[in-house]
Design an enzyme around this catalytic site. Structure first.
Site, short mmCIF file in Angstrom:
data_model
loop_
_atom_site.label_atom_id
_atom_site.label_comp_id
_atom_site.label_asym_id
_atom_site.label_seq_id
_atom_site.Cartn_x
_atom_site.Cartn_y
_atom_site.Cartn_z
N ASP A 11 88.73 94.78 61.96
CA ASP A 11 87.64 94.24 62.78
C ASP A 11 88.03 92.87 63.34
O ASP A 11 88.07 91.88 62.60
CB ASP A 11 86.37 94.13 61.93
CG ASP A 11 85.18 93.57 62.71
OD1 ASP A 11 85.36 93.07 63.83
OD2 ASP A 11 84.05 93.63 62.18
N GLU A 19 80.24 94.06 57.39
CA GLU A 19 80.45 94.69 58.69
C GLU A 19 81.43 95.88 58.66
O GLU A 19 81.12 96.94 59.21
CB GLU A 19 80.92 93.64 59.70
CG GLU A 19 79.80 92.68 60.06
CD GLU A 19 80.28 91.35 60.62
OE1 GLU A 19 81.47 91.22 60.93
OE2 GLU A 19 79.44 90.44 60.74
N ASP A 53 73.52 93.94 63.90
CA ASP A 53 74.84 93.31 63.85
C ASP A 53 74.65 91.90 64.40
O ASP A 53 74.54 91.70 65.61
CB ASP A 53 75.81 94.13 64.72
CG ASP A 53 77.17 93.44 64.90
OD1 ASP A 53 77.40 92.38 64.27
OD2 ASP A 53 77.99 93.97 65.66
N LYS A 99 77.25 81.40 64.15
CA LYS A 99 77.59 82.06 62.88
C LYS A 99 78.72 81.33 62.15
O LYS A 99 78.80 81.36 60.93
CB LYS A 99 78.01 83.50 63.19
CG LYS A 99 78.14 84.40 61.99
CD LYS A 99 78.28 85.82 62.48
CE LYS A 99 78.74 86.78 61.43
NZ LYS A 99 78.89 88.13 62.00
P1 ADP Z 1 81.52 89.39 67.25
O1 ADP Z 1 81.49 90.49 66.25
O2 ADP Z 1 82.25 88.18 66.72
O3 ADP Z 1 80.20 89.06 67.82
P2 ADP Z 1 82.43 91.18 69.29
O4 ADP Z 1 82.85 92.36 68.53
O5 ADP Z 1 81.22 91.30 70.15
O6 ADP Z 1 82.41 89.88 68.45
O7 ADP Z 1 83.67 90.77 70.19
C1 ADP Z 1 83.60 89.71 71.05
C2 ADP Z 1 84.99 89.31 71.41
O8 ADP Z 1 85.63 90.43 72.02
C3 ADP Z 1 85.00 88.18 72.40
O9 ADP Z 1 85.95 87.20 72.00
C4 ADP Z 1 85.43 88.86 73.67
O10 ADP Z 1 86.13 87.99 74.53
C5 ADP Z 1 86.33 89.95 73.12
N1 ADP Z 1 86.54 91.02 74.08
C6 ADP Z 1 85.62 91.84 74.66
N2 ADP Z 1 86.22 92.65 75.52
C7 ADP Z 1 87.54 92.36 75.50
C8 ADP Z 1 88.69 92.84 76.19
N3 ADP Z 1 88.59 93.79 77.10
N4 ADP Z 1 89.87 92.28 75.90
C9 ADP Z 1 89.99 91.31 75.00
N5 ADP Z 1 88.97 90.81 74.31
C10 ADP Z 1 87.75 91.32 74.58
MG MG Z 2 81.35 91.88 65.06
#
Ligand code: ADP
Ligand code: MG
Length: 625
Positions: free
Chosen positions: A216, A192, A25, A87
């Site tokens: 997502d 995804e 991922d 990205k």
């Molecule tokens: P990506 O797929 O874009 O890499 P992720 O699925 O890893 O992203 O998600 C990352 C996002 O999730 C970040 O913006 C992070 O701040 C947010 N995030 C993680 N935990 C929380 C939470 N408890 N509350 C709100 N947002 C969250």
């Molecule tokens: Mg993601």
């Protein structure tokens, strides 16, 4: 269209040795790598305690490159040399990047030309020199690969890498390039949300006759997909989303609130303070799904952000995601009541308001038993396992394209060859012909989009089919084939059937379509549907009129002696009127005059046929055909 099997049971390794394949991922904010061990998917550790790699890369003067948490620590102190959310820049032009509202403040330049030398690829200006987004992504992929190699003392034999469903051709190609630079043998790119559904499909969802929605919301992107799962077959019915909205934007909303409340101008902050503000906002946001208010300190200011204020700040943005959700459901030709399960993916789905709004909209509680941060990597690993033939499952997987693909025909009309939301891989052919007598070449303009006229769509490529033998207009039979591979990358072939002359093009990356542009194009195709349809009819009528006028002129020239003066005058008047009706786009007038001209043309042709049968004008008759 027949269903495409990922693998046959006979593909399994005879020795019983499983191939070491992984799912990756490659996220905007965080990246993960996973594999299937003894039939069980699991994420691979990055460090002693963690399996999540922040998608951050830091470059320094000595040529040292850091990645992940180590690099993240330089975000505040050295933002120019520390690249995050790369990205969002992948497969895009400098203008595309500058027009998007990212939380990053890089120094960008565009000195590297892409392969076709027409478009410039943006680069980050770092102490280690100019670095492209593809190279930054490759560093992240390389780190994940070495963690996997280290953990299992074995080289990766193949990987499935996930991309947002809305990634266009160029963005997918850029991801493939990054994998190649990182030395990762790519099995396939998959969307995804599809990966997430595969992960749940294995565990919780009854694999028979289910309609599933995948919501997502990650750090940089939002995707929603509607999937049908039937007898172990996963089919994406529709997708919608916004590649420019995610948790990073929520951080910006909170940061703006802090700045406004603290009476600070964000514009005037230096890079370090700006980054500190964003980080403070992010931490506050992430705590608000457990508490009702949070104390925030930024430099000399402190204040309280309540859940209520936070909810107000993000309400419009979350409502937008629900609207896109509704659009995906409509596109999938289904209704909310048909959705059997809703899957939550991405860290931002931990926000309470997101869960509440989805529950209200779908009238059911979404599935969140698998960790929303890991579910995509897990699904990708399972998919890789199937592709490698390690797994004796009957699971099949079909993907779709977000925008139609086609070519330009006379009058600037978009002739769709592969329709939006078609399953991929796909191969479709259509026949075309020449417009003029003795036309010895045709130019094939390839477009992406759903508007009726090409000027409203995006030009992807142009190529020429040459050496068509001299023939009367409309005689050549040119077969144009569009082939979309399993990663959504397009190649186009044109072949003239009588000579077998062939021309081919693979659509090369130029600058990417911005994600908003993809969405706008889809929305515009819906908004303008009626107007476009009308315009298309007019254009078609104009093309047919000009073709008719050519044929009639030819008919008159070859039969000068036998056409009465009166008929000649009538025809000339009709031609002049038809030409001016075409110039003024008067649809009804064109249709009427065209019909009159056709009638008179037919009666002349009939007379000629009669004469021809009598033998007096046989040569003329043959020439005309
Ligand atoms: P990506 O797929 O874009 O890499 P992720 O699925 O890893 O992203 O998600 C990352 C996002 O999730 C970040 O913006 C992070 O701040 C947010 N995030 C993680 N935990 C929380 C939470 N408890 N509350 C709100 N947002 C969250
Ligand atoms: Mg993601």
């Amino acid at each position: 269209m027949g269903l495409l099997k990922i693998s046959e049971p006979s593909n399994k390794q005879d020795s019983g040795r499983k191939r070491f394949v992984v799912g990756i991922d490659l996220g905007t904010t965080n990246s993960l790598i996973a594999t299937v061990i003894n039939g069980k998917p699991e994420t691979i550790p990055i460090s002693a305690k963690k399996d999540i790699l922040p998608s951050v890369v830091h470059y320094n003067k000595d040529g040292k490159v850091m990645v992940g948490l180590e690099a993240y620590e330089h975000l505040i102190s050295n933002p120019a040399n520390t690249i995050n959310s790369v990205k969002r820049c992948l497969g895009k032009s400098l203008d595309d990047i500058n027009s998007t509202n990212t939380a990053s403040r890089y120094q960008l330049s565009s000195s590297v030309n892409s392969s076709n030398n027409q478009h410039q690829i943006p680069c980050f200006k770092t102490d280690a020199g100019l670095i492209t987004p593809v190279e930054v992504s490759a560093v992240i992929l390389n780190k994940l690969k070495s963690c996997a190699n280290h953990q299992y003392k074995e080289d990766i034999e193949g990987a499935v890498i996930t991309v947002p469903a809305y990634f266009d051709d160029t963005q997918r190609k850029a991801t493939k390039d990054a994998a190649a630079i990182a030395g990762i043998p790519l099995l396939r790119l998959i969307n995804e949300p599809t990966a997430a559904a595969v992960a749940y499909g294995y565990n919780e969802i009854d694999n028979n006759n289910q309609t599933v929605a995948v919501y997502d919301l990650g750090g940089g992107t939002f995707d929603v997909s509607i999937l049908k799962i039937e007898d172990g077959i996963f089919e994406v019915l529709a997708t919608a989303g916004n590649n420019n909205f995610g948790g990073d934007d929520i951080d910006l909303l909170v940061a703006s609130w802090i700045a406004k409340t603290a009476n600070i101008s964000m514009q005037n902050l230096n890079d370090q303070d700006y980054r500190l503000l964003i980080d403070t906002a992010k931490q506050a946001k992430e705590s608000l799904n457990k508490v009702n208010s949070i104390d925030i300190k930024f430099k000399h200011w402190s204040g309280l952000l309540t859940l209520e204020t936070f909810d107000q700040l993000i309400a419009v943005a979350i409502d937008e995601t629900i609207k896109l959700f509704a659009k995906a459901i409509t596109d999938a030709k289904t209704t909310i009541t048909d959705i059997d399960n809703v899957i939550l993916v991405g860290g931002s789905t931990r926000i309470n308001q997101v869960k509440t709004k989805i529950t209200n909209f779908c009238k059911q509680k979404p599935l969140d038993s698998l960790d929303p941060d890991r579910v995509v990597a897990i699904g990708a690993a399972m998919h890789a396992d199937i592709l490698a033939g390690n797994n004796n499952t009957d699971m099949l997987l079909l993907d779709i394209i977000p925008l139609s693909l086609g070519i330009e025909t006379m009058g600037g009309i978009m002739e769709k060859i592969i329709e939006r939301n078609s399953k991929i891989p796909a191969t479709t052919s259509q026949y075309f012909t020449t417009y003029q007598d003795d036309q010895n070449a045709i130019i094939i303009n390839v477009y992406q989009g759903d508007r009726e006229l090409v000027k409203d769509n995006r030009s992807l490529a142009t190529f020429t089919l040459r050496d068509i033998p001299a023939m009367a207009a409309g005689r050549a039979k040119i077969k144009v084939t569009f082939q979309l591979d399993a990663d959504g990358v397009l190649s186009v072939t044109a072949i003239e059937e009588s000579t077998k002359k062939q021309s081919y093009i693979e659509v090369k990356p130029s600058y990417g379509l911005t994600d908003e542009a993809v969405l706008n194009m889809i929305n515009a195709s819906i908004d303008y549907a009626e107007q476009d349809h009308n315009q298309r009819i007019i254009q078609q009528q104009i093309v047919e009129s000009s073709y008719l006028i050519n044929s009639i002129n030819k008919l008159i020239n070859t039969n000068k002696d036998s056409i009465s003066k009166e008929d000649n005058k009538k025809i000339n008047k009709l031609i002049t009127d038809l030409q001016s009706a075409c110039d003024s786009n008067s649809k009804d007038e064109i249709i009427r005059l065209k019909k009159d001209l056709e009638t008179i043309g037919e009666s002349i042709a009939k007379k000629q046929i009669k004469l021809a049968i009598e033998g007096s004008k046989l040569s003329d008759f043959e020439e005309q055909q």
